[in-house]
Design a protein around this motif. Sequence first.
Motif, mmCIF file in Angstrom:
data_model
loop_
_atom_site.group_PDB
_atom_site.id
_atom_site.type_symbol
_atom_site.label_atom_id
_atom_site.label_comp_id
_atom_site.label_asym_id
_atom_site.label_seq_id
_atom_site.Cartn_x
_atom_site.Cartn_y
_atom_site.Cartn_z
ATOM 1 N N SER A 37 0.736 -1.163 -0.102
ATOM 2 C CA SER A 37 -0.051 -0.041 0.009
ATOM 3 C C SER A 37 0.897 1.181 0.049
ATOM 4 O O SER A 37 0.693 2.219 -0.703
ATOM 5 N N LEU A 38 1.756 1.214 0.912
ATOM 6 C CA LEU A 38 2.676 2.579 0.800
ATOM 7 C C LEU A 38 3.459 2.613 -0.491
ATOM 8 O O LEU A 38 3.450 3.569 -0.989
ATOM 9 N N GLU A 40 2.526 1.803 -3.223
ATOM 10 C CA GLU A 40 1.507 2.189 -4.252
ATOM 11 C C GLU A 40 1.211 3.674 -3.950
ATOM 12 O O GLU A 40 1.322 4.570 -5.018
ATOM 13 N N ARG A 41 1.109 4.225 -2.797
ATOM 14 C CA ARG A 41 0.689 5.573 -2.425
ATOM 15 C C ARG A 41 1.896 6.327 -2.916
ATOM 16 O O ARG A 41 1.664 7.659 -3.348
ATOM 17 N N PHE A 42 3.139 6.154 -2.652
ATOM 18 C CA PHE A 42 4.197 6.862 -2.789
ATOM 19 C C PHE A 42 4.824 6.569 -4.253
ATOM 20 O O PHE A 42 5.544 7.363 -4.928
ATOM 21 N N TYR A 221 -4.359 0.657 8.903
ATOM 22 C CA TYR A 221 -3.861 1.803 8.173
ATOM 23 C C TYR A 221 -4.488 2.805 7.472
ATOM 24 O O TYR A 221 -5.477 2.427 6.668
ATOM 25 N N ASP A 223 -5.016 5.718 4.929
ATOM 26 C CA ASP A 223 -4.281 6.456 3.661
ATOM 27 C C ASP A 223 -4.311 7.935 3.580
ATOM 28 O O ASP A 223 -4.150 8.606 2.560
ATOM 29 N N GLU A 226 -1.735 11.269 2.041
ATOM 30 C CA GLU A 226 -1.552 11.752 0.870
ATOM 31 C C GLU A 226 -0.612 12.955 0.528
ATOM 32 O O GLU A 226 0.102 13.266 -0.365
ATOM 33 N N ALA A 229 2.618 11.822 0.450
ATOM 34 C CA ALA A 229 3.291 11.204 -0.574
ATOM 35 C C ALA A 229 3.275 11.977 -1.883
ATOM 36 O O ALA A 229 4.178 11.892 -2.884
ATOM 37 N N LYS A 230 2.474 12.910 -2.009
ATOM 38 C CA LYS A 230 2.415 13.789 -3.021
ATOM 39 C C LYS A 230 3.785 14.490 -3.388
ATOM 40 O O LYS A 230 4.586 14.519 -4.458
ATOM 41 N N ARG A 233 6.168 12.084 -4.725
ATOM 42 C CA ARG A 233 5.994 11.360 -6.081
ATOM 43 C C ARG A 233 6.424 12.845 -7.258
ATOM 44 O O ARG A 233 6.825 12.621 -8.129
#
Lengths: 237, 237
Positions: A37-38, A40-42, A221, A223, A226, A229-230, A233
């Motif tokens: 999951s992490l 994917e998010r990052f 967890y 999410d 964001e 994470a943004k 990315r």
Amino acid sequence: MKAADKAKHRTDMISSALRSAILERVLMPGMKLPEDSLGERFGVSRTLIRQSLERLAAEGLVELRRNKGAMVARPSLEEARDLFELRTQIEDLVISRVVKNMSPEILGELESHLAKEVEAEHASEPISIRLATEFHILLARLAGSPVLLRYVEEIGYRCGLTLSLYARPHSTDCGIQEHRQIIDALAKGDEDTARKLMRHHLTAVADRALFRTEEGGPLLYLDALEPYAKKVRDGGA
Amino acid sequence: MKAADKAKHRTDMISSALRSAILERVLMPGMKLPEDSLGERFGVSRTLIRQSLERLAAEGLVELRRNKGAMVARPSLEEARDLFELRTQIEDLVISRVVKNMSPEILGELESHLAKEVEAEHASEPISIRLATEFHILLARLAGSPVLLRYVEEIGYRCGLTLSLYARPHSTDCGIQEHRQIIDALAKGDEDTARKLMRHHLTAVADRALFRTEEGGPLLYLDALEPYAKKVRDGGA
DNA sequence: GTATAAAGGATTGCATGCAATTTCGCCACA
DNA sequence: TGTGGCGAAATTGCATGCAATCCTTTATAC
């Protein structure tokens, strides 16, 4: 040769993002941190996430149980006591070094940081907590010993994490007033007073962490990290 | 549930092996540590080697330059000074804690370790160096603070590495006599004397590291670390 | 109805593959 | 002979795949 030779790279950025999320209580102690999951998010693969988690585990912010994944660390009360005791002693070392190195530039940096703290006093709580932690880290940087800096960072982070477990919600966790006094003592070169103030300051913080919230098992967890994470990315600083 | 829940696993074993190799001067400062060759030698893939190298880099035993691979760290003289200064201060903390915790069992452990040192006095030099380092680590363990233990370990390792760069070859790097005296002072609960002895002891070690060998650039990687690799491949403790 | 066991799903452990970067050797050219 | 640049080999950065482990759910026996 590129100027970006010392460019922090993705693992560093992810570690920082997660660390911030933990310290700002977006990720609470006990939350699971699954690699998938992490990742994917990052926007990266598990490889980098794993590296980051191991780094944070080395700092004591994350527990890493074999074959069972990572979760935000839940320091025990005993560990917490140990940590706070060690902290006062370590920051004693910081104080005496900063006094030895004292200079106008150093004073300037301290004042400038304090100004930020004052400004954020009425902003959101997580941010003021972070700034308070960073005051101690700034002091350590000014002490001029890279190793000591690392230790203060680590202990500071872990104490911050501890507070998010045990401290009551509404405590202004690090009195700006107290930071003010410490800077003044340092400016005068009064090592003894600075030491005493710091000791008192840290004790006060630790004491606020006395009664526990007793929140149950591992949470799920979330999410909602964001924003963290943004940045990663986008490759932004 | 298996009894081997706390089984150290391959990454730990590889890290330990490499750490030992560095501290016992099989891998000298500046040597390159390519992931491929190490992986082949230890019988694992680059993944695990990389993890180990990162862990050692976090301890300061390995330098990890982006896209340029890992090498055994070459601490500068300045870093070395910083390290030794911090070390005396940190071990001060250890002393006072050990005095507080003093007990027959603790004394026993200290005596037992000293016996090992005496026994190895005329054995190969690398082993006696290792034992001397471990004396300090044992003390830190007896101090009862896990975090403090980690710091003493790390600083001790890095000082050991430094000595292999700067110290003259034939120095008995840690006087057994001095360890003896420290134990005696601790046994009497004489914190002040123990502190002074430790300070003196560490200063003596540091002073021996004054003049440098000035050995040139990065050496080539030596694969005579077979004994270390073998233990890992056999899965032995 | 409870407890135990087995199957299925989810998650980590580790190896391998490919692309990107660096390094080194080689040759041309001044 | 020394220097600059070009290309191949070596090495790392990162992603992905497969096997092993753990957790959950379901089914079966008592």
